[in-house]
Scaffold this motif. Structure first.
Motif, PDB file in Angstrom:
ATOM      1  N   THR A 197       4.743  64.189  42.451  1.00  0.00           N
ATOM      2  CA  THR A 197       4.458  63.938  43.853  1.00  0.00           C
ATOM      3  C   THR A 197       5.048  65.124  44.594  1.00  0.00           C
ATOM      4  OG1 THR A 197       4.657  61.552  43.567  1.00  0.00           O
ATOM      5  CG2 THR A 197       4.930  62.419  45.809  1.00  0.00           C
ATOM      6  N   ARG A 230       6.687  56.802  48.570  1.00  0.00           N
ATOM      7  CA  ARG A 230       5.818  56.944  47.406  1.00  0.00           C
ATOM      8  C   ARG A 230       5.140  55.613  47.127  1.00  0.00           C
ATOM      9  NH1 ARG A 230       8.654  59.734  42.738  1.00  0.00           N
ATOM     10  NH2 ARG A 230       9.639  57.743  42.535  1.00  0.00           N
ATOM     11  N   LEU A 249       2.630  56.156  42.250  1.00  0.00           N
ATOM     12  CA  LEU A 249       3.425  57.356  42.064  1.00  0.00           C
ATOM     13  C   LEU A 249       4.880  57.046  41.699  1.00  0.00           C
ATOM     14  CD1 LEU A 249       2.135  59.282  45.203  1.00  0.00           C
ATOM     15  CD2 LEU A 249       1.194  59.307  42.899  1.00  0.00           C
ATOM     16  N   GLU A 250       5.142  55.791  41.391  1.00  0.00           N
ATOM     17  CA  GLU A 250       6.515  55.332  41.181  1.00  0.00           C
ATOM     18  C   GLU A 250       7.262  56.115  40.104  1.00  0.00           C
ATOM     19  OE1 GLU A 250       8.766  51.188  39.982  1.00  0.00           O
ATOM     20  OE2 GLU A 250       6.584  51.253  40.025  1.00  0.00           O
ATOM     21  N   ASP A 253      12.402  52.671  47.631  1.00  0.00           N
ATOM     22  CA  ASP A 253      11.439  53.346  46.769  1.00  0.00           C
ATOM     23  C   ASP A 253      12.037  54.599  46.142  1.00  0.00           C
ATOM     24  OD1 ASP A 253       8.903  53.694  45.719  1.00  0.00           O
ATOM     25  OD2 ASP A 253       8.217  54.887  47.407  1.00  0.00           O
ATOM     26  N   CYS A 302       9.434  63.730  42.128  1.00  0.00           N
ATOM     27  CA  CYS A 302       9.169  64.052  43.533  1.00  0.00           C
ATOM     28  C   CYS A 302       9.754  65.433  43.830  1.00  0.00           C
ATOM     29  CB  CYS A 302       9.798  63.003  44.436  1.00  0.00           C
ATOM     30  SG  CYS A 302       9.515  63.281  46.193  1.00  0.00           S
TER      31      CYS A 302
END
Length: 164
Positions: free
Chosen positions: A51, A9, A13-14, A74, A18
């Motif tokens: 995401t 990511r 998009l942190e 990440d 997800c």
């Protein structure tokens, strides 16, 4: 175990949830799930809902394979799986806690002042697509813990978090 591509990511998009699709049997159901993700009442119109990893390379992937595919530097606190169960009925996604360094040690539960050990409930649980953003946000900000959402006395095989 097949090798799955890495899930990386970007910084942009942190802080987004997800969602990884692991079942490709029903495209109409998947499109409905995506619409439901976007209908989360917490969601701002300026922010993407999540995401989404919609890669056929993950078809049939297990939770362990998805965990192995998430880039370690990440990794989010939690990720959500759209599996075969998700593609039918209420369409509940599977919420999975990503182990951190503290989770590498065997977890025997939390001991209170009286020496009573309360078992932790970090097992995956089901939740409705509309609740993903609020659950993810509260976990990311540490407003709530993973076990606050999961089943307490309910049967974990039938439990579905539907919101507060």
């Amino acid at each position: 175990m097949p090798t799955r591509p890495l899930i990386v990511r970007t910084d942009d998009l942190e802080f987004e949830p997800c969602v990884v699709r692991t079942d490709f049997s029903d495209e109409a159901a998947w499109q409905q799930i995506l619409r439901r993700l976007n209908n989360d009442p917490v969601r701002s119109t300026d922010l993407p809902a999540a995401t989404v990893v919609d890669d056929p390379a993950f078809d049939g992937a297990t939770v362990e394979e998805v965990l192995a595919a998430i880039a370690a530097d990440d990794s989010p606190a939690v990720f959500f799986v759209a599996d075969a169960v998700t593609m039918r009925g209420e369409q509940p996604l599977l919420a999975v806690k990503v182990p951190d360094d503290e989770d590498d040690a065997p977890d025997e539960g939390d001991e209170d002042d009286d020496g009573f050990v309360e078992p932790t409930r970090d097992q995956p649980f089901r939740l409705l697509p509309e609740t993903v953003l609020s659950v993810h946000g509260n976990l990311t900000l540490a407003n709530m813990d993973f076990e606050d959402y999961g089943p307490s006395d309910d049967d974990p095989t039938t439990y579905v978090y539907r919101g507060l």
